[in-house]
Design an enzyme around this catalytic site. Structure first.
Site, PDB file in Angstrom:
ATOM      1  N   LYS A   1       0.842  -1.209   0.000  1.00  0.00           N
ATOM      2  CA  LYS A   1       0.000   0.000   0.000  1.00  0.00           C
ATOM      3  C   LYS A   1       0.876   1.259   0.000  1.00  0.00           C
ATOM      4  O   LYS A   1       0.570   2.231  -0.695  1.00  0.00           O
ATOM      5  CB  LYS A   1      -0.942  -0.007   1.212  1.00  0.00           C
ATOM      6  CG  LYS A   1      -2.042  -1.076   1.118  1.00  0.00           C
ATOM      7  CD  LYS A   1      -2.819  -1.243   2.436  1.00  0.00           C
ATOM      8  CE  LYS A   1      -3.795  -2.409   2.363  1.00  0.00           C
ATOM      9  NZ  LYS A   1      -4.457  -2.685   3.664  1.00  0.00           N
TER      10      LYS A   1
ATOM     11  N   GLN B   1      -4.066  -1.517  10.085  1.00  0.00           N
ATOM     12  CA  GLN B   1      -4.059  -2.829   9.434  1.00  0.00           C
ATOM     13  C   GLN B   1      -4.562  -3.898  10.401  1.00  0.00           C
ATOM     14  O   GLN B   1      -4.072  -4.017  11.526  1.00  0.00           O
ATOM     15  CB  GLN B   1      -2.639  -3.161   8.941  1.00  0.00           C
ATOM     16  CG  GLN B   1      -2.550  -4.430   8.123  1.00  0.00           C
ATOM     17  CD  GLN B   1      -3.289  -4.338   6.781  1.00  0.00           C
ATOM     18  OE1 GLN B   1      -3.354  -3.286   6.162  1.00  0.00           O
ATOM     19  NE2 GLN B   1      -3.842  -5.455   6.333  1.00  0.00           N
TER      20      GLN B   1
ATOM     21  N   ASP C   1     -10.765   3.142   5.290  1.00  0.00           N
ATOM     22  CA  ASP C   1     -10.963   1.699   5.305  1.00  0.00           C
ATOM     23  C   ASP C   1     -12.451   1.348   5.360  1.00  0.00           C
ATOM     24  O   ASP C   1     -12.841   0.224   5.048  1.00  0.00           O
ATOM     25  CB  ASP C   1     -10.275   1.105   6.543  1.00  0.00           C
ATOM     26  CG  ASP C   1      -9.300   0.010   6.198  1.00  0.00           C
ATOM     27  OD1 ASP C   1      -9.254  -0.407   5.034  1.00  0.00           O
ATOM     28  OD2 ASP C   1      -8.583  -0.421   7.116  1.00  0.00           O
TER      29      ASP C   1
HETATM   30  N1  GUN Z   1      -6.741  -6.864   6.787  1.00  0.00           N
HETATM   31  C1  GUN Z   1      -7.138  -7.596   5.727  1.00  0.00           C
HETATM   32  N2  GUN Z   1      -7.703  -6.776   4.806  1.00  0.00           N
HETATM   33  C2  GUN Z   1      -7.658  -5.535   5.307  1.00  0.00           C
HETATM   34  C3  GUN Z   1      -8.083  -4.261   4.824  1.00  0.00           C
HETATM   35  O1  GUN Z   1      -8.637  -4.098   3.739  1.00  0.00           O
HETATM   36  N3  GUN Z   1      -7.844  -3.215   5.645  1.00  0.00           N
HETATM   37  C4  GUN Z   1      -7.261  -3.362   6.840  1.00  0.00           C
HETATM   38  N4  GUN Z   1      -7.080  -2.284   7.588  1.00  0.00           N
HETATM   39  N5  GUN Z   1      -6.866  -4.514   7.331  1.00  0.00           N
HETATM   40  C5  GUN Z   1      -7.065  -5.591   6.556  1.00  0.00           C
END
Ligand code: GUN
Length: 290
Positions: free
Chosen positions: A49, A93, A116
Site C-alpha cells: 500500500k 491494518q 478503510d
Molecule cells: N486486513 C485484511 N484486509 C484488510 C483491509 O482491507 N484493511 C485493513 N485495515 N486490514 C485488513
C-alpha cells in the site's frame, strides 16, 4: 471461461487516481498507516500500500507499535492523526492482537478519515446509500471489478460466503445497493447445507478465508466467481516455503464459470487501488470543506 484481470483493472483505477492527484497540487493526499506487531501478511500488505501510494503521487506515513501496545497509547496516536489536518486517511491494518477490540479501534478513526470504511458511520452511511460513504476497500474492489468487466448484476442472485466486517457484510451491502441491484444471500460457517445455497448463485463472492473451500459441486455452471481469499499454503518448491491460493478451488471451478478472478492477480490489487481512491476522495472532501 473468462479470466478477470485484477491487475489490469487496478492499473486503470490507479491511472485515474494519479491524474486527479496531480490536479490537487500543491496539496498532496496523505494516508497514515498504523501497524501493530509483525504479522507477516500485514507487513507485506502495508508495504504494498505504501509503494502504491508513492506511485500515484500520494504521501504515506507509517507508525509501528509493538504487539503489547496499550489501547490508551494506540488511541492517543489515532487522536493525534484525527487532529492533524495534513492527514486525509487513516488505516489500521487488521488483524489486531486480542487485547485490542477491533471495532472500538476502528471507531476511533474520524469518520472523515475512515478510508478503510470500517467505522460505524461508514457502515451506516453505506447501508443508508448516502453519497460519499467510504466503502471498505476490498468489497469496493469486488464491485468495481464486476462493473469494469461489464458483468450484469441487476436482478442477479449474489451469494456472499463469509460475514466479516472487512469483506462479507460490506460486500453484501454494496451488491444490494442501487447501481448493483443484486438479490443477496450471505452464507457463513453456520449456514445449513451451504453447498446448496452457494449453488443458487449467479455471482459468488468467496470470502471465507479457507483455502480452496469453494469446490466445483457448489458452483452453478455459468456463474461468475469472485475469489477474495488470500491464503498461504505450504509449498516446498517455493523459496518462501509457501504459495498463495484463494478460497476457490480454481482448477476445478474455473471450467464451469462464465468469469472468474485468479489468486493472486484478482481482488488483491483492487483492494489497494480502492484505498488510494478513498484517500483521494477524503482529501478532495477536506479541501471542499476548507
Ligand atoms: N486486513 C485484511 N484486509 C484488510 C483491509 O482491507 N484493511 C485493513 N485495515 N486490514 C485488513
Amino acid at each position: 471461461m473468462r479470466l478477470i484481470d485484477g491487475n489490469a483493472i487496478a492499473q486503470q483505477v490507479l491511472a485515474e487516481v494519479k491524474e486527479r492527484v496531480a490536479k490537487l497540487a500543491p496539496i498532496v493526499p496523505h494516508v497514515a498507516f498504523v501497524r501493530v506487531g509483525d504479522n507477516p501478511a500485514s507487513v507485506s500488505y502495508v508495504t504494498k500500500k505504501q509503494k502504491t501510494a508513492a506511485e500515484v503521487g500520494m504521501k504515506a506515513s507509517l507508525q509501528l507499535f509493538p504487539e503489547t501496545v496499550s489501547k490508551e497509547e494506540l488511541f492517543a496516536h489515532l487522536d493525534a492523526l484525527n487532529a492533524d489536518a495534513s492527514v486525509h486517511g487513516i488505516l489500521i491494518q487488521a488483524p489486531l492482537p486480542k487485547h485490542l477490540p477491533e471495532t472500538e479501534v476502528f471507531n476511533r478513526v474520524s469518520p472523515d478519515k475512515d478510508v478503510d470504511g470500517f467505522g460505524t458511520q461508514s457502515i451506516g452511511r453505506l447501508v443508508q446509500e448516502l453519497p460519499g460513504a467510504f466503502a471498505a476497500c476490498t468489497p469496493a474492489g469486488v464491485v468495481e471489478l464486476l462493473r469494469r468487466s461489464g458483468i450484469e448484476t441487476t436482478g442477479k442472485h449474489a451469494v456472499v460466503v463469509g460475514r466479516s466486517l472487512i469483506v462479507g457484510k460490506p460486500a453484501a451491502a454494496l451488491l444490494l445497493a442501487k447501481g448493483c441491484d443484486c438479490t443477496v444471500t450471505i452464507a457463513h460457517s453456520r449456514t445449513k447445507d451451504l453447498p446448496a445455497v452457494v449453488r443458487l448463485a449467479d455471482i459468488i463472492v468467496a470470502a471465507i478465508g479457507k483455502p480452496r473451500f469453494i469446490t466445483a459441486d457448489m458452483v452453478k455452471p455459468g456463474a461468475v466467481v469472485i475469489d477474495v481469499g488470500i491464503n498461504r499454503v505450504p509449498d516446498a518448491t517455493k523459496k518462501t516455503g509457501y504459495r498463495i491460493v484463494g478460497d476457490v478451488d480454481f482448477d476445478a471451478v474455473s471450467p464451469l464459470c462464465e468469469a472468474i478472478t485468479p489468486v493472486p492477480g484478482g481482488v488483491g490489487p483492487m483492494t489497494v487501488a480502492m484505498l488510494m481512491k478513498n484517500t483521494l476522495d477524503a482529501c478532495e472532501r477536506a479541501q471542499a470543506r476548507g
